[in-house]
Design a protein around this motif. Structure first.
Motif, PDB file in Angstrom:
ATOM      1  N   GLY A  94       6.071   2.791   0.626  1.00 15.70           N
ATOM      2  CA  GLY A  94       6.952   3.160  -0.478  1.00 15.70           C
ATOM      3  C   GLY A  94       7.514   4.560  -0.334  1.00 15.70           C
ATOM      4  O   GLY A  94       8.670   4.817  -0.687  1.00 15.70           O
ATOM      5  N   LYS A  95       6.718   5.488   0.191  1.00 13.57           N
ATOM      6  CA  LYS A  95       7.161   6.871   0.347  1.00 13.57           C
ATOM      7  C   LYS A  95       8.190   7.039   1.459  1.00 13.57           C
ATOM      8  O   LYS A  95       9.013   7.942   1.409  1.00 13.57           O
ATOM      9  CB  LYS A  95       5.970   7.781   0.636  1.00 13.57           C
ATOM     10  CG  LYS A  95       5.078   8.019  -0.562  1.00 13.57           C
ATOM     11  CD  LYS A  95       3.927   8.932  -0.174  1.00 13.57           C
ATOM     12  CE  LYS A  95       2.997   9.156  -1.319  1.00 13.57           C
ATOM     13  NZ  LYS A  95       3.510  10.059  -2.328  1.00 13.57           N
ATOM     14  N   ILE A  96       8.148   6.194   2.488  1.00 11.83           N
ATOM     15  CA  ILE A  96       9.044   6.378   3.627  1.00 11.83           C
ATOM     16  C   ILE A  96      10.330   5.568   3.517  1.00 11.83           C
ATOM     17  O   ILE A  96      11.212   5.704   4.359  1.00 11.83           O
ATOM     18  CB  ILE A  96       8.332   6.073   4.968  1.00 11.83           C
ATOM     19  CG1 ILE A  96       7.934   4.606   5.078  1.00 11.83           C
ATOM     20  CG2 ILE A  96       7.147   7.002   5.158  1.00 11.83           C
ATOM     21  CD1 ILE A  96       7.355   4.208   6.435  1.00 11.83           C
ATOM     22  N   THR A  97      10.444   4.751   2.489  1.00 15.68           N
ATOM     23  CA  THR A  97      11.643   3.946   2.297  1.00 15.68           C
ATOM     24  C   THR A  97      12.875   4.846   2.306  1.00 15.68           C
ATOM     25  O   THR A  97      12.896   5.874   1.652  1.00 15.68           O
ATOM     26  CB  THR A  97      11.564   3.185   0.966  1.00 15.68           C
ATOM     27  OG1 THR A  97      10.399   2.372   0.998  1.00 15.68           O
ATOM     28  CG2 THR A  97      12.787   2.320   0.733  1.00 15.68           C
ATOM     29  N   GLY A  98      13.868   4.458   3.069  1.00 15.91           N
ATOM     30  CA  GLY A  98      15.103   5.225   3.139  1.00 15.91           C
ATOM     31  C   GLY A  98      15.077   6.341   4.173  1.00 15.91           C
ATOM     32  O   GLY A  98      16.073   7.010   4.381  1.00 15.91           O
ATOM     33  N   LEU A 130       0.122  -5.876   2.834  1.00 18.76           N
ATOM     34  CA  LEU A 130       0.854  -4.842   3.571  1.00 18.76           C
ATOM     35  C   LEU A 130       2.066  -5.448   4.274  1.00 18.76           C
ATOM     36  O   LEU A 130       3.161  -4.881   4.204  1.00 18.76           O
ATOM     37  CB  LEU A 130      -0.054  -4.137   4.582  1.00 18.76           C
ATOM     38  CG  LEU A 130       0.637  -3.111   5.477  1.00 18.76           C
ATOM     39  CD1 LEU A 130       1.269  -1.989   4.653  1.00 18.76           C
ATOM     40  CD2 LEU A 130      -0.333  -2.561   6.500  1.00 18.76           C
ATOM     41  N   ILE A 131       1.874  -6.587   4.921  1.00 20.56           N
ATOM     42  CA  ILE A 131       2.992  -7.252   5.594  1.00 20.56           C
ATOM     43  C   ILE A 131       4.090  -7.583   4.580  1.00 20.56           C
ATOM     44  O   ILE A 131       5.274  -7.328   4.814  1.00 20.56           O
ATOM     45  CB  ILE A 131       2.530  -8.538   6.322  1.00 20.56           C
ATOM     46  CG1 ILE A 131       1.515  -8.209   7.420  1.00 20.56           C
ATOM     47  CG2 ILE A 131       3.720  -9.320   6.865  1.00 20.56           C
ATOM     48  CD1 ILE A 131       2.057  -7.495   8.621  1.00 20.56           C
ATOM     49  N   LEU A 132       3.703  -8.133   3.436  1.00 28.49           N
ATOM     50  CA  LEU A 132       4.685  -8.469   2.396  1.00 28.49           C
ATOM     51  C   LEU A 132       5.389  -7.232   1.867  1.00 28.49           C
ATOM     52  O   LEU A 132       6.600  -7.254   1.593  1.00 28.49           O
ATOM     53  CB  LEU A 132       4.022  -9.235   1.251  1.00 28.49           C
ATOM     54  CG  LEU A 132       3.613 -10.666   1.584  1.00 28.49           C
ATOM     55  CD1 LEU A 132       2.784 -11.267   0.447  1.00 28.49           C
ATOM     56  CD2 LEU A 132       4.831 -11.522   1.887  1.00 28.49           C
ATOM     57  N   LYS A 133       4.668  -6.131   1.714  1.00 27.37           N
ATOM     58  CA  LYS A 133       5.274  -4.874   1.256  1.00 27.37           C
ATOM     59  C   LYS A 133       6.346  -4.429   2.245  1.00 27.37           C
ATOM     60  O   LYS A 133       7.436  -4.007   1.840  1.00 27.37           O
ATOM     61  CB  LYS A 133       4.196  -3.800   1.085  1.00 27.37           C
ATOM     62  CG  LYS A 133       4.722  -2.441   0.688  1.00 27.37           C
ATOM     63  CD  LYS A 133       5.130  -2.405  -0.763  1.00 27.37           C
ATOM     64  CE  LYS A 133       5.491  -0.977  -1.166  1.00 27.37           C
ATOM     65  NZ  LYS A 133       5.816  -0.859  -2.569  1.00 27.37           N
ATOM     66  N   CYS A 134       6.063  -4.538   3.532  1.00 24.93           N
ATOM     67  CA  CYS A 134       7.053  -4.182   4.549  1.00 24.93           C
ATOM     68  C   CYS A 134       8.273  -5.092   4.457  1.00 24.93           C
ATOM     69  O   CYS A 134       9.413  -4.619   4.498  1.00 24.93           O
ATOM     70  CB  CYS A 134       6.451  -4.269   5.950  1.00 24.93           C
ATOM     71  SG  CYS A 134       5.197  -3.030   6.298  1.00 24.93           S
ATOM     72  N   LEU A 135       8.028  -6.395   4.326  1.00 27.29           N
ATOM     73  CA  LEU A 135       9.142  -7.343   4.236  1.00 27.29           C
ATOM     74  C   LEU A 135       9.983  -7.114   2.989  1.00 27.29           C
ATOM     75  O   LEU A 135      11.208  -7.250   3.023  1.00 27.29           O
ATOM     76  CB  LEU A 135       8.614  -8.781   4.266  1.00 27.29           C
ATOM     77  CG  LEU A 135       7.985  -9.222   5.587  1.00 27.29           C
ATOM     78  CD1 LEU A 135       7.335 -10.588   5.430  1.00 27.29           C
ATOM     79  CD2 LEU A 135       9.013  -9.225   6.711  1.00 27.29           C
ATOM     80  N   PHE A 138      11.482  -2.863   3.565  1.00 21.18           N
ATOM     81  CA  PHE A 138      12.359  -2.501   4.669  1.00 21.18           C
ATOM     82  C   PHE A 138      13.468  -3.527   4.830  1.00 21.18           C
ATOM     83  O   PHE A 138      13.342  -4.679   4.412  1.00 21.18           O
ATOM     84  CB  PHE A 138      11.565  -2.392   5.977  1.00 21.18           C
ATOM     85  CG  PHE A 138      10.437  -1.390   5.938  1.00 21.18           C
ATOM     86  CD1 PHE A 138      10.521  -0.228   5.196  1.00 21.18           C
ATOM     87  CD2 PHE A 138       9.284  -1.614   6.653  1.00 21.18           C
ATOM     88  CE1 PHE A 138       9.480   0.697   5.170  1.00 21.18           C
ATOM     89  CE2 PHE A 138       8.238  -0.702   6.650  1.00 21.18           C
ATOM     90  CZ  PHE A 138       8.342   0.458   5.902  1.00 21.18           C
ATOM     91  N   SER A 139      14.543  -3.110   5.472  1.00 17.54           N
ATOM     92  CA  SER A 139      15.660  -4.023   5.711  1.00 17.54           C
ATOM     93  C   SER A 139      15.253  -5.075   6.746  1.00 17.54           C
ATOM     94  O   SER A 139      14.260  -4.926   7.456  1.00 17.54           O
ATOM     95  CB  SER A 139      16.866  -3.239   6.241  1.00 17.54           C
ATOM     96  OG  SER A 139      16.618  -2.797   7.569  1.00 17.54           O
ATOM     97  N   ALA A 140      16.062  -6.130   6.824  1.00 18.74           N
ATOM     98  CA  ALA A 140      15.795  -7.186   7.807  1.00 18.74           C
ATOM     99  C   ALA A 140      15.802  -6.605   9.218  1.00 18.74           C
ATOM    100  O   ALA A 140      14.956  -6.949  10.040  1.00 18.74           O
ATOM    101  CB  ALA A 140      16.838  -8.292   7.680  1.00 18.74           C
TER     102      ALA A 140
END
Length: 158
Positions: A94-98, A130-135, A138-140
């Motif tokens: 969540g912190k690194i998004t963007g 964690l995998i679901l959070k990434c999906l 993050f973008s495709a």
């Protein structure tokens, strides 16, 4: 200082130190415990200190991503499949998004666990979160790193 992070009174002391000392105290605590971030993430008491350092600076996040990237695949999987470790990693996502560079570093680290590590994470409740959070986060294109970086190629599940 990192030795006292492992028990409840020590953890409470460090959290109080950070709360009262602000950014300078948080930096000092972070500097002392950063090398043991994996061990703390999965420790019954120590994980709470990592969670308490929620206001990590960009420099601190970069340092943690470097530590993650240098870790063995088994350490990554162990942290991802541990309840507290998975929560901390999800918070990091969540912190690194963007922040493209940070996201690339994190996805490269996850891709480094190879097929067996990802399968272990998927089969584990905390790892799958964690995998679901990434999906979800993050973008495709960013998530595609997980698939194209595997060696050997990800097996067909059908």
């Amino acid at each position: 200082m990192s030795r006292i992070a492992w028990d409840l009174p020590g953890y409470q002391f460090l959290v109080r130190m950070v709360a009262e000392g602000g950014a300078a105290a948080a930096q000092q605590v972070f500097d002392e415990v950063a090398g043991e971030v994996f061990q703390l993430m999965v420790h019954t008491v120590g994980h709470a200190l990592v969670e308490a350092l929620e206001f990590w600076t960009d420099e601190q996040i970069t340092r943690v991503l470097g530590i993650l990237g240098a870790a063995s695949p088994s350490k990554i999987v162990a942290a991802a499949t541990n309840h507290a470790g998975s929560n901390i990693l999800q918070t990091l996502v969540g912190k690194i998004t963007g922040q493209q560079g940070h996201v690339e570093s994190f996805t490269r680290t996850l891709a480094g666990v190879r097929v067996s590590g990802v399968l272990s994470m998927i089969e584990d409740m905390d790892g799958s979160h964690l995998i679901l959070k990434c999906l979800d986060t993050f973008s495709a294109k960013q998530n595609l790193v997980h698939v194209v970086s595997f060696d050997p190629p990800f097996p067909s599940v059908i």
